[in-house]
Design a protein around this motif. Structure first.
Motif, PDB file in Angstrom:
ATOM      1  N   VAL A  20       0.847  -1.196   0.000  1.00 27.73           N
ATOM      2  CA  VAL A  20       0.000   0.000   0.000  1.00 27.73           C
ATOM      3  C   VAL A  20       0.886   1.250   0.000  1.00 27.73           C
ATOM      4  O   VAL A  20       1.747   1.399   0.879  1.00 27.73           O
ATOM      5  CB  VAL A  20      -0.921   0.021   1.234  1.00 27.73           C
ATOM      6  N   PRO A  21       0.693   2.171  -0.949  1.00 27.23           N
ATOM      7  CA  PRO A  21       1.447   3.430  -0.927  1.00 27.23           C
ATOM      8  C   PRO A  21       0.763   4.450  -0.013  1.00 27.23           C
ATOM      9  O   PRO A  21      -0.459   4.567   0.014  1.00 27.23           O
ATOM     10  CB  PRO A  21       1.392   3.884  -2.387  1.00 27.23           C
ATOM     11  N   VAL A  22       1.561   5.138   0.764  1.00 31.47           N
ATOM     12  CA  VAL A  22       1.050   6.230   1.605  1.00 31.47           C
ATOM     13  C   VAL A  22       1.949   7.436   1.394  1.00 31.47           C
ATOM     14  O   VAL A  22       3.135   7.306   1.097  1.00 31.47           O
ATOM     15  CB  VAL A  22       1.011   5.834   3.103  1.00 31.47           C
ATOM     16  N   ARG A  23       1.340   8.610   1.568  1.00 32.13           N
ATOM     17  CA  ARG A  23       2.106   9.850   1.405  1.00 32.13           C
ATOM     18  C   ARG A  23       2.015  10.645   2.696  1.00 32.13           C
ATOM     19  O   ARG A  23       0.973  11.232   3.008  1.00 32.13           O
ATOM     20  CB  ARG A  23       1.569  10.662   0.233  1.00 32.13           C
ATOM     21  N   PRO A  43      13.733   0.739   4.006  1.00 35.42           N
ATOM     22  CA  PRO A  43      13.077  -0.554   3.826  1.00 35.42           C
ATOM     23  C   PRO A  43      13.399  -1.506   4.984  1.00 35.42           C
ATOM     24  O   PRO A  43      14.551  -1.639   5.397  1.00 35.42           O
ATOM     25  CB  PRO A  43      13.656  -1.053   2.496  1.00 35.42           C
ATOM     26  N   GLY A  44      12.360  -2.136   5.511  1.00 32.43           N
ATOM     27  CA  GLY A  44      12.503  -3.023   6.655  1.00 32.43           C
ATOM     28  C   GLY A  44      12.141  -2.367   7.970  1.00 32.43           C
ATOM     29  O   GLY A  44      11.871  -3.058   8.963  1.00 32.43           O
ATOM     30  N   ALA A  99       2.900  -1.176  13.344  1.00 33.64           N
ATOM     31  CA  ALA A  99       4.105  -1.986  13.098  1.00 33.64           C
ATOM     32  C   ALA A  99       4.081  -2.645  11.727  1.00 33.64           C
ATOM     33  O   ALA A  99       4.316  -3.835  11.590  1.00 33.64           O
ATOM     34  CB  ALA A  99       4.271  -3.031  14.192  1.00 33.64           C
ATOM     35  N   VAL A 100       3.795  -1.857  10.702  1.00 36.88           N
ATOM     36  CA  VAL A 100       3.844  -2.396   9.337  1.00 36.88           C
ATOM     37  C   VAL A 100       5.233  -2.124   8.769  1.00 36.88           C
ATOM     38  O   VAL A 100       5.827  -1.066   9.007  1.00 36.88           O
ATOM     39  CB  VAL A 100       2.760  -1.771   8.431  1.00 36.88           C
ATOM     40  N   PRO A 101       5.813  -3.072   8.031  1.00 39.15           N
ATOM     41  CA  PRO A 101       7.162  -2.869   7.492  1.00 39.15           C
ATOM     42  C   PRO A 101       7.156  -1.991   6.246  1.00 39.15           C
ATOM     43  O   PRO A 101       6.259  -2.094   5.403  1.00 39.15           O
ATOM     44  CB  PRO A 101       7.629  -4.293   7.167  1.00 39.15           C
ATOM     45  N   VAL A 102       8.158  -1.145   6.151  1.00 38.98           N
ATOM     46  CA  VAL A 102       8.359  -0.330   4.949  1.00 38.98           C
ATOM     47  C   VAL A 102       8.993  -1.207   3.872  1.00 38.98           C
ATOM     48  O   VAL A 102      10.000  -1.872   4.108  1.00 38.98           O
ATOM     49  CB  VAL A 102       9.252   0.886   5.251  1.00 38.98           C
ATOM     50  N   LEU A 103       8.378  -1.236   2.700  1.00 35.40           N
ATOM     51  CA  LEU A 103       8.924  -1.990   1.572  1.00 35.40           C
ATOM     52  C   LEU A 103       9.809  -1.133   0.684  1.00 35.40           C
ATOM     53  O   LEU A 103      10.816  -1.607   0.156  1.00 35.40           O
ATOM     54  CB  LEU A 103       7.776  -2.565   0.727  1.00 35.40           C
ATOM     55  N   VAL A 110       5.799   6.389   0.416  1.00 34.09           N
ATOM     56  CA  VAL A 110       6.311   5.225   1.122  1.00 34.09           C
ATOM     57  C   VAL A 110       5.373   4.069   0.820  1.00 34.09           C
ATOM     58  O   VAL A 110       4.148   4.235   0.831  1.00 34.09           O
ATOM     59  CB  VAL A 110       6.377   5.475   2.642  1.00 34.09           C
ATOM     60  N   VAL A 111       5.938   2.906   0.504  1.00 29.03           N
ATOM     61  CA  VAL A 111       5.131   1.704   0.264  1.00 29.03           C
ATOM     62  C   VAL A 111       5.325   0.777   1.455  1.00 29.03           C
ATOM     63  O   VAL A 111       6.462   0.457   1.833  1.00 29.03           O
ATOM     64  CB  VAL A 111       5.547   0.991  -1.037  1.00 29.03           C
ATOM     65  N   VAL A 112       4.212   0.360   2.058  1.00 27.09           N
ATOM     66  CA  VAL A 112       4.272  -0.517   3.227  1.00 27.09           C
ATOM     67  C   VAL A 112       3.541  -1.820   2.923  1.00 27.09           C
ATOM     68  O   VAL A 112       2.688  -1.880   2.030  1.00 27.09           O
ATOM     69  CB  VAL A 112       3.648   0.160   4.469  1.00 27.09           C
TER      70      VAL A 112
END
Length: 223
Positions: free
Chosen positions: A129-132, A144-145, A170-174, A196-198
């Motif tokens: 999911v992309p977030v801004r 990332p991570g 606590a979602v990881p950043v991809l 940012v994509v998570v």
């Protein structure tokens, strides 16, 4: 010409090879020994093991690089030693964007590229999911991570009550864009910078979808 001249000439010609052999027998013996040694080495030297091609970075490449043919090279690894998720041809990778930095000589994995490969190993049903974030400069604080909480801040504290809601924990950043703080274009749409994509569970993805239209998005780094 005397009658015995021809036989004597023939005799001399017959003796000549033996004289040459006696004179150069050491050299000829050495040549024969070298040839025998070469044949033995060739016979007992094992054939080179089979190899497979794998695409590697031709130089140190930062995250966010849009790959060109000059950024990629082919290396040979022993057959069966090629790691899973790597590529055997550079063509499918040209034009793809790197999600992580690569050192020169490192294989280019599907997890190195922005795309479905980023979810490799994630739990079943996980989506990217992309977030801004409201403040694009905060993108430079994550990598990332990194695990982040995603918080929605709504209201202005005047005519609308201010409040904060945790949309995902606590979602990881991809992946993240390299350059935070991009300005809007002439058409009013923003560039990918600041994104940012998570990796999120389906329930969190529902909360995140369109969240930026309901308020300001903030990232909180967690352990």
């Amino acid at each position: 010409m005397p009658l015995d001249a021809a036989p004597s000439r023939t005799a001399r010609l017959a003796v000549m090879p033996r004289r040459i052999l006696r004179r150069h027998y050491r050299l000829m013996a050495a040549l024969l020994l070298c040839a025998a040694a070469a044949l033995a080495v060739h016979h007992f030297t094992p054939a080179p093991p089979p190899t497979d091609a794998v695409v590697v970075a031709a130089a140190d490449l930062p995250a966010g690089t849009v790959l060109s043919a000059a950024d990629l090279a082919l290396a040979q690894l022993p057959a069966g030693a090629v790691p899973a998720g790597s590529a055997a041809s550079t063509q499918p990778l040209v034009g793809q964007r790197l999600a992580t930095a690569l050192r020169a000589g490192s294989p280019v994995f599907d997890t190195s590229i922005v795309g479905p490969g980023l979810l490799a190993g994630a739990p079943q049903g996980t989506v990217a999911v992309p977030v801004r974030p409201a403040d694009p400069s905060t993108v430079q604080l994550v990598s990332p991570g990194q695990l982040v909480d995603i918080v929605l801040s709504s209201g202005n504290g005047f005519d609308e009550p201010a409040g904060s809601t945790v949309l995902a924990r606590a979602v990881p950043v991809l992946w993240k864009a390299d350059d935070g703080g991009a300005s809007p274009t002439l058409l009013g749409s923003q560039e990918p910078d600041g994104l940012v994509v998570v990796a999120a569970a389906p329930s969190d993805a529902t909360n995140l979808a369109g969240a930026s239209s309901r308020g300001n998005i903030f990232l909180v780094l967690v352990g």
